[in-house]
Design an enzyme around this catalytic site. Sequence first.
Site, mmCIF file in Angstrom:
data_model
loop_
_atom_site.group_PDB
_atom_site.id
_atom_site.type_symbol
_atom_site.label_atom_id
_atom_site.label_comp_id
_atom_site.label_asym_id
_atom_site.label_seq_id
_atom_site.Cartn_x
_atom_site.Cartn_y
_atom_site.Cartn_z
ATOM 1 N N ASP A 1 -24.255 -12.122 13.066
ATOM 2 C CA ASP A 1 -24.699 -11.541 14.331
ATOM 3 C C ASP A 1 -25.926 -10.650 14.146
ATOM 4 O OD1 ASP A 1 -24.184 -11.784 17.070
ATOM 5 O OD2 ASP A 1 -23.463 -9.730 17.183
ATOM 6 N N HIS B 1 -19.583 -7.625 18.398
ATOM 7 C CA HIS B 1 -20.578 -7.592 17.326
ATOM 8 C C HIS B 1 -19.892 -7.623 15.963
ATOM 9 C CE1 HIS B 1 -24.616 -7.041 15.952
ATOM 10 N NE2 HIS B 1 -24.453 -5.806 15.511
ATOM 11 N N SER C 1 -25.930 -7.707 11.152
ATOM 12 C CA SER C 1 -26.704 -6.996 12.171
ATOM 13 C C SER C 1 -28.120 -6.678 11.664
ATOM 14 C CB SER C 1 -25.948 -5.740 12.612
ATOM 15 O OG SER C 1 -26.565 -5.159 13.736
#
Length: 450
Positions: free
Chosen positions: A182, A252, A158
């Site tokens: 991601d 996610h 992330s």
Amino acid sequence: MFPWHYLALLLLITVHICKAQDCDTFTDLDVSHAFLGTNLDIRLLLYTRENGSCGKLLSHTNLTAHPHFNLSRPTTFIIHGYRPTGSPPMWVENIREMVLEREDLNLIVVDWNYGAANLNYFKAVANTHLAADNLTVFIKLMETQGASLSSIHMIGVSLGAHISGFVGANLVGSIGRITALDPAGPQFTGTTPKDRLDSSDAQFVDVLHTDIDALGFREPLGHIDFYANGGTDQPGCPKTIFSGGSYFKCDHQRSVLLYLDSVTCASKAFPCSSYKDFMDGNCLSCEKFGEAGCPVFGHDVIRWKDILLRLRHTKTFFNTNAVHPFCMTNYRVDVLIWNEEERYGYITIKLHGINEEAEATIDHSAAKFQKFTETKLFAHFEKDIGSVKKVTVTFSTGNVFKPKYKLRVLRLRLTHLERVERPLCRYDILLKENKEVTFRPIVCEELSNF
């Protein structure tokens, strides 16, 4: 007489307690810290095969302070993302064990929880640049003391993916590899490459996308970009907001679970321009990769590095199961019919092995079947059946109120896309709508073209 065995046991317990106290752990905060806000503080926790379960806090200035930090070995950095509740990531221990099992290296968990734990997401985003500057100084110090930048691998999750990119940019793309799981989308979508991760940040950049319609980044960012299940809704994740917090973060977070799974269960990924074309079976050729075949997602994609660098940017897709093991087995299915009229419908195939079976339903869109025209389908099975003994096929149209149709199949061919082996066939099958037909497949014969 003094019970010496009790004393020995007491001393052993004391030693274990002391060892536990010597271990440094990831910062554990709570919602109150996130509510009040925290100041950035970078803690570097070192793990090696010598101290695989006991983290040691590294000095930012004295790299010789810890005897296990060997700069002649490769170094992997694990960088987490936004932590709105302040709790440690649940996956850190698993990814640490995975990496050390694969290779003898220095593994550094970058604990920037002070800075990531903040209900103000914009503040956490701002801290990514400061965290990257801190890591850049540390890596430059490593280089002056003999470390090779080419042997550095950064795995960023992330926001951590963009931190990795900023570090790589600061070092002019000289670090060996960045793996981005991601990468965060909010506040990075639409920005220029200098304000986010991009393929110039390392010698090789591989990216996984699992939540492009919410928390993740939609567009390709690396030398190779993997889109699991199209990059949006992941199987097994909640579909409604009534599932609570998991509804927002499951897709996610799936990126980390897929990466962990890739070590023991690699998913072949197919280069394609869109998920629709992938699902329609229009992207099953891996000729551009030569004898290496299509790349696999995860830790081992580095084996395709030279080919991928030559291709520059490659966008790939793969599908997964809803639970571990996530990897699926792919087959190409070719159906040749001799009905006079066109038929539209869906095919379900079940493979039977010895005491096991796997099923695939090809229903993302209605397939078109025409006389003497081969219809190409793409089937994803939840597991591999080593030796297929029987096959069950069901044809359906989804039309509840219309007459039931029949599909007169001249040839059905199953081609395994994971292993090099002769395709399996069955000839002259009558498929009645919604009725299972089971048969023993045979190795395909060559038929003349129709």
